[in-house]
Write a protein that holds these residues in place. Structure first.
Motif, PDB file in Angstrom:
ATOM      1  N   GLY A 191       3.235  15.118  24.323  1.00 35.19           N
ATOM      2  CA  GLY A 191       4.575  14.712  24.728  1.00 35.19           C
ATOM      3  C   GLY A 191       5.054  13.463  24.022  1.00 35.19           C
ATOM      4  O   GLY A 191       4.266  12.721  23.423  1.00 35.19           O
ATOM      5  N   ALA A 192       6.358  13.253  24.086  1.00 33.11           N
ATOM      6  CA  ALA A 192       6.946  12.068  23.463  1.00 33.11           C
ATOM      7  C   ALA A 192       6.597  10.828  24.274  1.00 33.11           C
ATOM      8  O   ALA A 192       6.515  10.886  25.496  1.00 33.11           O
ATOM      9  CB  ALA A 192       8.450  12.222  23.386  1.00 33.11           C
ATOM     10  N   CYS A 193       6.348   9.732  23.603  1.00 35.19           N
ATOM     11  CA  CYS A 193       6.183   8.450  24.280  1.00 35.19           C
ATOM     12  C   CYS A 193       6.725   7.362  23.367  1.00 35.19           C
ATOM     13  O   CYS A 193       7.164   7.632  22.260  1.00 35.19           O
ATOM     14  CB  CYS A 193       4.722   8.211  24.687  1.00 35.19           C
ATOM     15  SG  CYS A 193       3.543   8.338  23.354  1.00 35.19           S
ATOM     16  N   GLU A 194       6.694   6.145  23.871  1.00 37.37           N
ATOM     17  CA  GLU A 194       7.276   5.035  23.116  1.00 37.37           C
ATOM     18  C   GLU A 194       6.194   4.007  22.829  1.00 37.37           C
ATOM     19  O   GLU A 194       5.538   3.530  23.745  1.00 37.37           O
ATOM     20  CB  GLU A 194       8.353   4.353  23.952  1.00 37.37           C
ATOM     21  CG  GLU A 194       9.411   5.286  24.496  1.00 37.37           C
ATOM     22  CD  GLU A 194      10.600   5.380  23.555  1.00 37.37           C
ATOM     23  OE1 GLU A 194      11.218   4.332  23.312  1.00 37.37           O
ATOM     24  OE2 GLU A 194      10.870   6.483  23.041  1.00 37.37           O
TER      25      GLU A 194
ATOM     26  N   ASP B  89      -1.154   7.297  23.815  1.00 36.57           N
ATOM     27  CA  ASP B  89      -0.299   7.239  22.624  1.00 36.57           C
ATOM     28  C   ASP B  89      -1.204   7.273  21.383  1.00 36.57           C
ATOM     29  O   ASP B  89      -2.114   6.446  21.239  1.00 36.57           O
ATOM     30  CB  ASP B  89       0.504   5.939  22.673  1.00 36.57           C
ATOM     31  CG  ASP B  89       1.525   5.831  21.543  1.00 36.57           C
ATOM     32  OD1 ASP B  89       1.260   6.346  20.434  1.00 36.57           O
ATOM     33  OD2 ASP B  89       2.573   5.207  21.767  1.00 36.57           O
TER      34      ASP B  89
ATOM     35  N   PRO C 201       9.581   5.577  18.551  1.00 40.47           N
ATOM     36  CA  PRO C 201       9.255   6.902  19.091  1.00 40.47           C
ATOM     37  C   PRO C 201       7.871   7.331  18.614  1.00 40.47           C
ATOM     38  O   PRO C 201       7.551   7.199  17.438  1.00 40.47           O
ATOM     39  CB  PRO C 201      10.353   7.812  18.535  1.00 40.47           C
ATOM     40  CG  PRO C 201      10.969   7.063  17.411  1.00 40.47           C
ATOM     41  CD  PRO C 201      10.726   5.607  17.647  1.00 40.47           C
ATOM     42  N   SER C 202       7.058   7.823  19.552  1.00 38.85           N
ATOM     43  CA  SER C 202       5.699   8.220  19.189  1.00 38.85           C
ATOM     44  C   SER C 202       5.327   9.493  19.952  1.00 38.85           C
ATOM     45  O   SER C 202       6.138  10.033  20.705  1.00 38.85           O
ATOM     46  CB  SER C 202       4.737   7.085  19.527  1.00 38.85           C
ATOM     47  OG  SER C 202       3.446   7.377  19.077  1.00 38.85           O
ATOM     48  N   LEU C 203       4.113   9.949  19.745  1.00 40.94           N
ATOM     49  CA  LEU C 203       3.626  11.136  20.455  1.00 40.94           C
ATOM     50  C   LEU C 203       2.234  10.861  20.982  1.00 40.94           C
ATOM     51  O   LEU C 203       1.486  10.068  20.411  1.00 40.94           O
ATOM     52  CB  LEU C 203       3.549  12.328  19.498  1.00 40.94           C
ATOM     53  CG  LEU C 203       4.835  13.058  19.149  1.00 40.94           C
ATOM     54  CD1 LEU C 203       4.565  14.045  18.039  1.00 40.94           C
ATOM     55  CD2 LEU C 203       5.407  13.762  20.367  1.00 40.94           C
TER      56      LEU C 203
ATOM     57  N   ARG D 109       1.915  13.891  15.102  1.00 41.43           N
ATOM     58  CA  ARG D 109       1.937  15.223  15.715  1.00 41.43           C
ATOM     59  C   ARG D 109       0.745  16.058  15.229  1.00 41.43           C
ATOM     60  O   ARG D 109       0.074  16.729  16.015  1.00 41.43           O
ATOM     61  CB  ARG D 109       3.255  15.940  15.397  1.00 41.43           C
ATOM     62  CG  ARG D 109       3.360  17.312  16.088  1.00 41.43           C
ATOM     63  CD  ARG D 109       4.714  17.982  15.873  1.00 41.43           C
ATOM     64  NE  ARG D 109       5.788  17.236  16.525  1.00 41.43           N
ATOM     65  CZ  ARG D 109       6.751  16.573  15.885  1.00 41.43           C
ATOM     66  NH1 ARG D 109       6.776  16.541  14.563  1.00 41.43           N
ATOM     67  NH2 ARG D 109       7.683  15.925  16.555  1.00 41.43           N
TER      68      ARG D 109
ATOM     69  N   ARG E 213      -0.474   6.805  18.187  1.00 39.79           N
ATOM     70  CA  ARG E 213      -0.034   6.062  16.992  1.00 39.79           C
ATOM     71  C   ARG E 213      -1.168   5.264  16.344  1.00 39.79           C
ATOM     72  O   ARG E 213      -1.287   5.211  15.127  1.00 39.79           O
ATOM     73  CB  ARG E 213       1.114   5.116  17.366  1.00 39.79           C
ATOM     74  CG  ARG E 213       1.561   4.209  16.226  1.00 39.79           C
ATOM     75  CD  ARG E 213       2.742   3.362  16.618  1.00 39.79           C
ATOM     76  NE  ARG E 213       3.913   4.189  16.854  1.00 39.79           N
ATOM     77  CZ  ARG E 213       4.719   4.647  15.902  1.00 39.79           C
ATOM     78  NH1 ARG E 213       4.482   4.326  14.645  1.00 39.79           N
ATOM     79  NH2 ARG E 213       5.751   5.406  16.191  1.00 39.79           N
TER      80      ARG E 213
ATOM     81  N   ILE F  87       5.964  10.261  12.322  1.00 44.87           N
ATOM     82  CA  ILE F  87       5.826  11.016  13.566  1.00 44.87           C
ATOM     83  C   ILE F  87       5.140  12.376  13.318  1.00 44.87           C
ATOM     84  O   ILE F  87       4.372  12.855  14.148  1.00 44.87           O
ATOM     85  CB  ILE F  87       7.203  11.178  14.271  1.00 44.87           C
ATOM     86  CG1 ILE F  87       7.033  11.623  15.717  1.00 44.87           C
ATOM     87  CG2 ILE F  87       8.126  12.124  13.530  1.00 44.87           C
ATOM     88  CD1 ILE F  87       6.812  10.514  16.678  1.00 44.87           C
ATOM     89  N   ASP F  88       5.387  12.974  12.139  1.00 44.77           N
ATOM     90  CA  ASP F  88       4.738  14.259  11.829  1.00 44.77           C
ATOM     91  C   ASP F  88       3.234  14.093  11.683  1.00 44.77           C
ATOM     92  O   ASP F  88       2.453  14.987  12.010  1.00 44.77           O
ATOM     93  CB  ASP F  88       5.312  14.862  10.539  1.00 44.77           C
ATOM     94  CG  ASP F  88       6.752  15.317  10.748  1.00 44.77           C
ATOM     95  OD1 ASP F  88       7.095  15.657  11.903  1.00 44.77           O
ATOM     96  OD2 ASP F  88       7.525  15.307   9.781  1.00 44.77           O
TER      97      ASP F  88
END
Ligand SMILES: *Cc1c(COP(=O)(O)O)cnc(C)c1O
Length: 488
Positions: A396-399, A457, A413-415, A373, A459, A369-370
């Motif tokens: 923001g956070a997303c899935e 997203d 959990p993703s961003l 970010r 990711r 996740i870092d």
């Protein structure tokens, strides 16, 4: 003027409405003598250019417009340019769905790409037995690997898992019946419906149980002399929760053995390794399904396995032998390019701890996740500049989800970027317009709209530089006056 593929401005420049009722157009020959057409002929050949010129002149004649030879050549050039645009469009998958069926599912590992490249450029021993110099089996290239990785006695493969299920059912059950729980009669996108596949295989479906509950005795009571197999299907893209009951593969295997009929387990995605290290609930691995007692297991190549499209059938030797003898198998066989890519992908599974580094699917699944970010922070200023003042951009956070029917309800959990319309009036339309603008980029960027926000997203985004360069071409409607970038 769709036929020449010109924009309306170009069209206006090229075609002048002819006031005369007798527009005189240059001949195909005259147009082909222009400097432009001569150059085109050198690049694309006589036939393509003459055909394009003919089309342009026919069209002009039909519409009673006048063209000079140079204008006709120009229109022919545009015509050819349109025909040169590849239908294979690279897009950015920022949907948050890692294995997106509509976006081509798994990306291949470098090793698989190199193997496919080698197979394309070279003559390879595809069906050649070196010991005797005679004919070998093309599946031998991957059979041992599949057996070693899954613990199966034998293995074979076809074009995709739909074909694997079709071929398996046709071989085992043509003209006979197959018992399936009502809770597992799934439809997967793109016209894969278990009852239809069953019918195409020539097998008769016997449904047992109810949507939410199927008991051991339901299967037991349904078995007759006509029963050719029990089928268990992974409910890939949904989960029934609450008052439910299903019969495990282990229990079904006992029943199948008692009656001497095979148990087939269609795993759908299937996976060769446990998913728990990615923080996902465990999907049944192929080896677990086999050790639970399935006689045959079918699964896909381009879902969680992370390879090219393929369908694998692994399990009992005698059953695989019958499957390989089915003439339908010949119609579903895998070509050398994919066989090479599959072999290279499977080889990576010999060293499971390297998978997250080598396989793009596992790289995306395990992305920190870092790291996401940091990527978001680097891109944020570009994103804000590109969408203009009519939208706000936040990180923001997303899935994220796996997709393609694997672990349907689990998310990671993703961003990403959460983009909202600055003005709440007509915000729905503004967001649709924005999503369209992203989709219209030279490399379309695909996100999703959720809770009055356009979400990207990050990711699955790896190549930031190209992404930024592509983004500079964004033209937002309503916001286009705010920014310098011109239309594409
Ligand atoms: C995805 C899926 C299929 C079809 O597999 P393809 O490789 O897409 O042909 C069949 N059965 C199940 C349970 C699936 O999830």
């Amino acid at each position: 003027m769709a036929r020449t593929g010109l924009t309306s401005d170009e069209e206006a420049a090229v075609l002048r409405s002819a006031p005369s009722r007798h527009p005189r157009l240059p001949s195909v020959h005259i147009v082909s003598q222009t400097a432009l057409a001569t150059g085109l002929i050198e690049t694309f050949g006589q036939k393509a250019v003459m055909d394009a010129i003919r089309d342009v002149l026919d069209d002009a004649r039909a519409r009673e417009v006048m063209l000079t030879a140079d204008e006709a050549a120009q229109a022919a050039a545009s015509h050819i340019a349109v025909s040169q645009v590849s239908g294979v469009k690279v897009v950015y998958n920022l949907t948050g769905t890692i294995l997106h069926t509509n976006l081509g599912r798994a990306l291949l590992a470098e090793e698989a790409i190199e193997a496919a490249d080698k197979a394309m450029r070279n003559t390879i021993a595809l069906e050649y037995d070196f010991t005797g110099g005679g004919r070998g089996e093309r599946d031998d290239i991957v059979r041992d690997l599949l057996c070693r990785l899954t613990g199966a006695e034998d293995a074979t493969l076809v074009n995709n898992n739909a074909a694997a299920v079709l071929l398996t059912l046709n071989t085992l059950a043509e003209g006979r019946t197959v018992i399936v729980s009502r809770g597992e009669l799934i439809e997967i996108g793109g016209a894969f419906r278990m009852p239809d596949i069953m019918a195409s295989a020539g097998a008769q479906l016997v449904e047992v149980g109810t949507t939410n509950r199927t008991h051991f005795r339901d299967y037991e009571n349904a078995i007759t002399a006509e029963t050719a197999a029990l089928l268990k299907v992974h409910t890939s893209n949904f989960r029934i929760e609450g008052f439910t009951k299903s019969v495990s593969a282990g229990e079904l295997s006992t029943l199948a053995n008692e009656h001497n009929i095979p148990l087939v387990d269609d795993l759908g995605s299937g996976t060769l390794i446990s998913l728990s290290e990615f923080g996902l609930p465990d999907e049944p691995t192929v080896s677990k399904a086999l050790s639970a007692g399935a006689d045959l297991v079918t699964f896909s190549g381009d879902k969680l396995l992370g390879g090219p499209q393929a369908g694998f059938i692994v399990g009992r030797c005698d059953l695989i032998a019958s499957i390989n003898k089915n003439p339908m198998k010949r119609a579903m066989r895998v070509d050398k390019i994919r066989l090479a890519a599959i072999e290279a992908t499977l080889r990576l599974y010999q060293y499971p701890e390297r998978l997250t580094a080598r396989l793009p699917t596992y790289r995306a699944l395990s992305r920190d996740i870092d790291d996401i970010r940091a990527c978001a922070n680097r891109l944020a200023p570009h994103m804000a500049a590109c969408v203009g003042a009519h939208f706000s951009v936040e990180i923001g956070a997303c899935e994220s989800q796996v997709g393609s029917g694997a672990v349907p309800i689990a998310t990671l959990p993703s961003l990403g970027f959460v983009i909202r319309a600055a003005c709440s009036q007509h915000e729905g339309r503004a967001l649709q317009g924005l999503a369209n603008a992203f989709r219209s980029l030279p490399a379309p960027v695909i996100g999703r709209i959720k809770n009055q926000a356009f979400i990207l997203d990050l990711r699955c985004l790896e190549d930031e530089e190209d992404f930024i360069a592509n983004l500079e071409r964004l033209v937002t409607t309503g916001g286009s006056g705010d920014r310098g970038a011109g239309p594409t």
